[in-house]
Design an enzyme around this catalytic site. Structure first.
Site, mmCIF file in Angstrom:
data_model
loop_
_atom_site.group_PDB
_atom_site.id
_atom_site.type_symbol
_atom_site.label_atom_id
_atom_site.label_comp_id
_atom_site.label_asym_id
_atom_site.label_seq_id
_atom_site.Cartn_x
_atom_site.Cartn_y
_atom_site.Cartn_z
ATOM 1 N N VAL A 366 4.829 0.778 3.104
ATOM 2 C CA VAL A 366 5.698 0.144 4.087
ATOM 3 C C VAL A 366 4.984 -0.062 5.413
ATOM 4 O O VAL A 366 5.084 -1.127 6.035
ATOM 5 C CB VAL A 366 6.972 0.994 4.274
ATOM 6 C CG1 VAL A 366 7.783 0.503 5.476
ATOM 7 C CG2 VAL A 366 7.822 0.956 3.004
ATOM 8 N N ASP A 367 4.234 0.950 5.872
ATOM 9 C CA ASP A 367 3.607 0.863 7.189
ATOM 10 C C ASP A 367 2.573 -0.256 7.252
ATOM 11 O O ASP A 367 2.528 -1.029 8.214
ATOM 12 C CB ASP A 367 2.953 2.201 7.523
ATOM 13 C CG ASP A 367 3.133 2.591 8.979
ATOM 14 O OD1 ASP A 367 3.965 1.984 9.669
ATOM 15 O OD2 ASP A 367 2.443 3.519 9.433
ATOM 16 N N ASP A 368 1.728 -0.355 6.239
ATOM 17 C CA ASP A 368 0.737 -1.433 6.225
ATOM 18 C C ASP A 368 1.393 -2.788 6.050
ATOM 19 O O ASP A 368 0.892 -3.794 6.557
ATOM 20 C CB ASP A 368 -0.281 -1.191 5.108
ATOM 21 C CG ASP A 368 -1.313 -0.157 5.490
ATOM 22 O OD1 ASP A 368 -2.222 -0.488 6.263
ATOM 23 O OD2 ASP A 368 -1.204 1.001 5.047
ATOM 24 N N ARG A 450 8.895 2.790 13.073
ATOM 25 C CA ARG A 450 7.984 1.642 13.225
ATOM 26 C C ARG A 450 8.551 0.403 12.538
ATOM 27 O O ARG A 450 8.337 -0.725 12.997
ATOM 28 C CB ARG A 450 6.591 1.987 12.708
ATOM 29 C CG ARG A 450 5.748 2.702 13.736
ATOM 30 C CD ARG A 450 4.270 2.475 13.515
ATOM 31 N NE ARG A 450 3.749 3.249 12.420
ATOM 32 C CZ ARG A 450 3.209 4.468 12.544
ATOM 33 N NH1 ARG A 450 3.160 5.044 13.731
ATOM 34 N NH2 ARG A 450 2.722 5.096 11.501
#
Length: 630
Positions: A366-368, A450
């Site tokens: 998810v973050d990338d 984020r």
């Protein structure tokens, strides 16, 4: 505050980044996780009788340079009393390298340290125990001797896919070796038997219950309870690994998992020089940093490129610039198109996420993905300032990525890293240090915040969107009594709190919300005398805030990000923090390379070299953009 020094630093950092960009548009900084992987590489090469002396020597020199005066090795600068597991790995590798002798003073001191800490029986991390057992220096823990039909049979008693993906690819080769009692001890291997204090080569965190279970497993496995041939389970375990090889020859991009796979293949009868083992070794070698002799546990090209291109854009570099268009083309080409393990718990969503590493095709996160979507957003449609990338389906591809991210949200309203939350497993299933943090992949505050920040800042979503209310409630429910939030993937409470404040305010949570006020007070209460912020990696292990008593660039930036997000005007604390941030970037001591990235609590901490560019650049730019006219 005079913004000229800030603008000068922004220009300096931006110029450095433009010079460091690779021709293909990516940034390739070293993902430095200490000497663990370097130690394992030496041990593996010696087990395989591979002669690569210049390479082994370079790794050995790096490992030796990190030894402390008391003979130990540490995971981080302020670790009190050294680290037994790290010392055992490092000293073993140096002796196995052949460039150090047991009678050399550094090795004598290391051995004394190991024995003073109770010897190798006290080693607690899974990977350390596996390396010692597989190389013939210790007995295999009973806890790992789970018959493969339990995992891969027609009616398995344990759902392997309830574990996180990174846990699976380390557990399966380990289980193969443990069940085969695999041990490869080369003729020139050092003898570590007297590193165990009582002559018993077993580990103490393998309690009697696991020995009893091991006997039970063996008994049940031979009763015919499993309808599937046990040989089929072995083949399934082997195929599990083969199916998860990435294009560069690594197992799900992890050097550690790939090393375990090589040893598991040896246990299954593969020849030392087989093409597959050669390919896996080449994959591990591809993770060598370009600027130092270090084998990374994984490489971070996609993350670094997405975050750095975003930071440069925020700092004023136009999207039409060659550097940003080149970075975006690189990221667009690395959007994933395969259904992989993540689809087991998210079956109705087409692929579209991004992974961490250059060659990652099977393990999006998810973050990338949110970072890549943010970087690509200016190129989704044609405009004068940002001509669309010359790719026919750029808008459709971007939408697939967004759909993938939104579909990954857990039922609790939070976002995980790699896979939607699965079934609950017993906390003691893996009785190893840090196992509770790596065995599963739950929602985390930092990733959720984020994602909210991306949705609010870039897509102008607010908490008035009904389904986002659940995500806000999730973040608020995770706040600690002192006002902080724990961040899983950074160190630790400063990381989580800064991210939470940014995410909540970006989607419309008021600056005077009680949770916001409480978090702000917490950040102000832990500000260092020099104006900066710093937190020990020990926080990640003990799960409460432990001050570093020094300021680091990334942690100072994270704290300032949170404060700037909730402060309509610059405050004295913020201005002191900005001054401290500028000073920390010029102070190239241990604080500049302190590991502020979290891997496996108590075992792996990471210094992202990119962190000293990404977060300070975003913070300084945020200050100038918000307060420049004050």
């Amino acid at each position: 505050m005079d913004t000229n020094p800030l603008l000068q630093k922004i220009e300096l950092l931006s110029g450095e980044l433009l010079r460091l960009q690779s021709p293909d548009g990516a940034w390739r900084f070293c993902f430095d996780d200490g000497v663990k992987t370097d130690s394992y590489m030496i041990i593996l090469l010696r087990m395989l009788n591979r002669s690569d002396e210049p390479f082994i020597r370079s790794l050995a020199i790096r490992i030796a340079s990190e030894q402390q005066p008391d003979g130990s090795w540490k995971l981080y600068h302020d670790e009190q009393g050294g680290n037994l597991d790290a010392t055992a790995e490092a000293c073993y590798a140096l002796l196995y390298s052949g460039f150090y002798s047991p009678i050399d003073a550094p090795m004598v001191n290391a051995k004394k340290y190991i024995r003073s800490r109770g010897g190798l029986a006290e080693v607690k991390s899974l990977l350390t125990q596996v390396m010692l057992s597989a190389s013939g220096q210790a007995e295999w823990p009973n806890a790992l001797r789970v018959p493969l039909p339990f995992l891969f049979g027609e009616n398995p008693l344990f759902d392997l896919f309830s574990l996180s993906g990174h846990a699976r690819v380390h557990l399966v080769p380990t289980a193969i070796m443990a069940n085969k009692h695999f041990a490869r001890r080369a003729p020139n291997a050092p003898d570590l038997s007297d590193w165990f204090l009582d002559g018993n080569l077993a580990f103490k965190n393998d309690p009697a219950i696991f020995a009893a279970l091991s006997v039970l497993f063996d008994t049940v496995a031979h009763t015919g309870l499993f309808t599937e041939d046990s040989n089929e389970a072995w083949r399934n375990a082997e195929q599990f690994m083969l199916d998860r090889l990435e294009p560069n020859g690594t197992l799900l991009t992890f050097s550690t998992a790939t090393m375990l796979m090589i040893m598991a293949l040896l246990a299954l009868g593969y020849d030392d020089r087989s093409p597959l083992i050669n390919r896996l070794l080449a994959g591990i070698r591809s993770l060598l940093c370009r600027d130092r002799p270090h084998i990374q546990v994984a490489s971070a090209e996609v993350w670094d490129t997405a975050m750095l291109s975003y930071a440069l854009r925020e700092a004023g570099l136009p999207p039409s610039s060659f550097a940003l268009r080149n970075a975006s083309a690189y990221l667009k080409a690395r959007q994933q198109t395969k259904l992989a393990d993540w689809a087991i718990r998210n079956p109705d969503t087409p692929p579209g996420g991004w992974g961490f590493s250059d060659v990652n095709t099977l393990y999006p996160d998810v973050d990338d993905s949110t970072a890549s979507l943010r970087s690509l957003l200016p190129y989704v449609s044609e405009s004068d300032s940002a001509p669309a990338l010359n790719i026919e389906d750029s808008q459709a591809a971007w939408q697939r990525g967004l759909n993938w991210v939104l579909s990954m949200r857990n039922d609790d309203g939070g976002w995980p890293a790699f896979e939607r939350q699965g079934s609950t497993i017993p906390p003691s299933f893996l009785n190893f240090e840090g196992a509770a943090d790596i065995a599963v992949d739950p929602s985390t505050v930092d990733l959720t915040a984020r994602t909210l920040y991306f949705l609010g800042k870039e897509l102008q979503m607010t908490s008035s969107v009904s389904w986002l209310e659940d995500s806000v409630r999730y973040v608020l429910s995770q706040q600690q009594k002192d006002g902080s939030w724990y961040g899983r993937w950074g160190i630790a409470y400063i990381h989580g709190t800064g991210a939470a404040l940014q995410g909540l305010t970006a989607i419309g949570v008021a600056d005077d919300h009680p949770a916001v006020r409480k978090a702000t007070a917490w950040l102000l209460g832990i500000q260092n005398p020099d104006g900066g912020w710093g937190e020990s990696c020990l926080s990640d292990e003990v799960k409460h805030y432990v001050p570093l008593r020094a300021s680091t660039p990334s942690q100072t930036a994270w704290a300032l990000d949170g404060l700037i997000a909730v402060s309509p005007k610059p405050t004295p604390a913020i201005e002191r923090g900005i001054s401290a941030l500028l000073q920390s970037l010029d102070r190239r001591d241990w604080t500049y390379t302190y590991p502020t990235g979290a891997g496996l609590p108590g075992s792996i901490y990471v210094h992202y070299a990119s962190n000293n560019y990404i977060w300070p650049l975003l913070t300084l730019t945020s200050y100038v953009n918000k307060y420049g006219d004050n």
